[in-house]
Design a protein around this motif. Structure first.
Motif, mmCIF file in Angstrom:
data_model
loop_
_atom_site.group_PDB
_atom_site.id
_atom_site.type_symbol
_atom_site.label_atom_id
_atom_site.label_comp_id
_atom_site.label_asym_id
_atom_site.label_seq_id
_atom_site.Cartn_x
_atom_site.Cartn_y
_atom_site.Cartn_z
ATOM 1 N N SER A 36 40.891 35.627 30.018
ATOM 2 C CA SER A 36 40.087 35.557 31.124
ATOM 3 C C SER A 36 41.184 36.922 31.726
ATOM 4 C CB SER A 36 40.968 34.491 32.309
ATOM 5 O OG SER A 36 41.938 34.166 31.895
ATOM 6 N N TRP A 58 35.357 26.416 38.166
ATOM 7 C CA TRP A 58 36.395 26.981 39.098
ATOM 8 C C TRP A 58 36.922 26.524 40.280
ATOM 9 C CZ3 TRP A 58 38.261 31.892 37.710
ATOM 10 C CH2 TRP A 58 37.381 32.294 36.629
ATOM 11 N N THR A 66 32.541 26.511 41.998
ATOM 12 C CA THR A 66 32.560 26.994 41.065
ATOM 13 C C THR A 66 30.950 26.685 41.096
ATOM 14 O OG1 THR A 66 33.088 24.519 39.541
ATOM 15 C CG2 THR A 66 30.973 25.098 38.802
ATOM 16 N N ALA A 69 30.548 30.910 41.877
ATOM 17 C CA ALA A 69 30.123 31.339 40.459
ATOM 18 C C ALA A 69 28.888 32.185 39.739
ATOM 19 C CB ALA A 69 31.082 30.499 39.292
ATOM 20 N N TYR A 98 43.894 30.938 40.135
ATOM 21 C CA TYR A 98 42.157 29.958 39.827
ATOM 22 C C TYR A 98 42.498 29.311 39.011
ATOM 23 C CZ TYR A 98 40.299 32.915 43.483
ATOM 24 O OH TYR A 98 39.872 33.755 44.726
ATOM 25 N N CYS A 100 39.747 28.399 35.100
ATOM 26 C CA CYS A 100 38.679 27.892 35.028
ATOM 27 C C CYS A 100 39.338 26.698 34.488
ATOM 28 C CB CYS A 100 37.495 30.221 35.198
ATOM 29 S SG CYS A 100 38.780 30.454 33.065
#
Length: 148
Positions: A36, A58, A66, A69, A98, A100
């Protein structure tokens, strides 16, 4: 590899006779690698060699990002997937990380999760250039004032 799943037969012959049987090979959860990155304007997660295909979710604390995204899924020649997802990091709280996660809907579970920590030191190049310009102007004004 997912492309190798299927039914396989095994046959054995010897002087006492012959025997055969079949077996089914099923590939379950797998992931090759993931990583990431986060910048001031966006955060991105990517997962390579994923099987079966997954979706990226997310979160920042209890806030779900989400739906905002942008996610891409691409199958490789071995039947595995490369999944990447990007969000606008400016919409969240720059002081909170964040999260993910790679969710596998067909299995109903998370295969991998990553935490991305925004840094307050990240700056747009324009603002850092403006600071340098401002410092230069101040130095020049100091020299001119000193010479007078």
């Amino acid at each position: 590899m997912p492309v190798h799943q299927g039914e396989y037969s095994c046959k054995l012959r010897c002087t006492f006779g012959a025997k055969s049987d079949t077996t089914k090979v099923i590939v379950q959860d797998c992931i090759g690698s993931y990583d990431s990155s986060i910048k001031k304007s966006h955060a991105e997660c990517w997962f390579s060699g994923v099987y079966p295909v997954g979706t990226v979710h997310w979160f920042q604390g209890d806030v779900n990002f989400t739906n905002s995204a942008s996610t891409q899924q691409q199958m490789d020649r071995h039947g595995r997937y490369n999944v990447s997802s990007t969000i606008d990091a400016r919409k969240g709280n720059l002081k909170q990380p964040y999260e993910c996660t790679l969710w596998i809907p067909s299995n109903g579970k998370v295969l991998a999760s990553q935490s991305l920590h925004p840094s307050e030191k990240q700056e747009d190049t324009r603002s850092s250039g403006s600071k340098v310009t401002l410092q230069w102007i101040c130095v020049m004004l100091g020299i001119i004032t000193f010479m007078m």
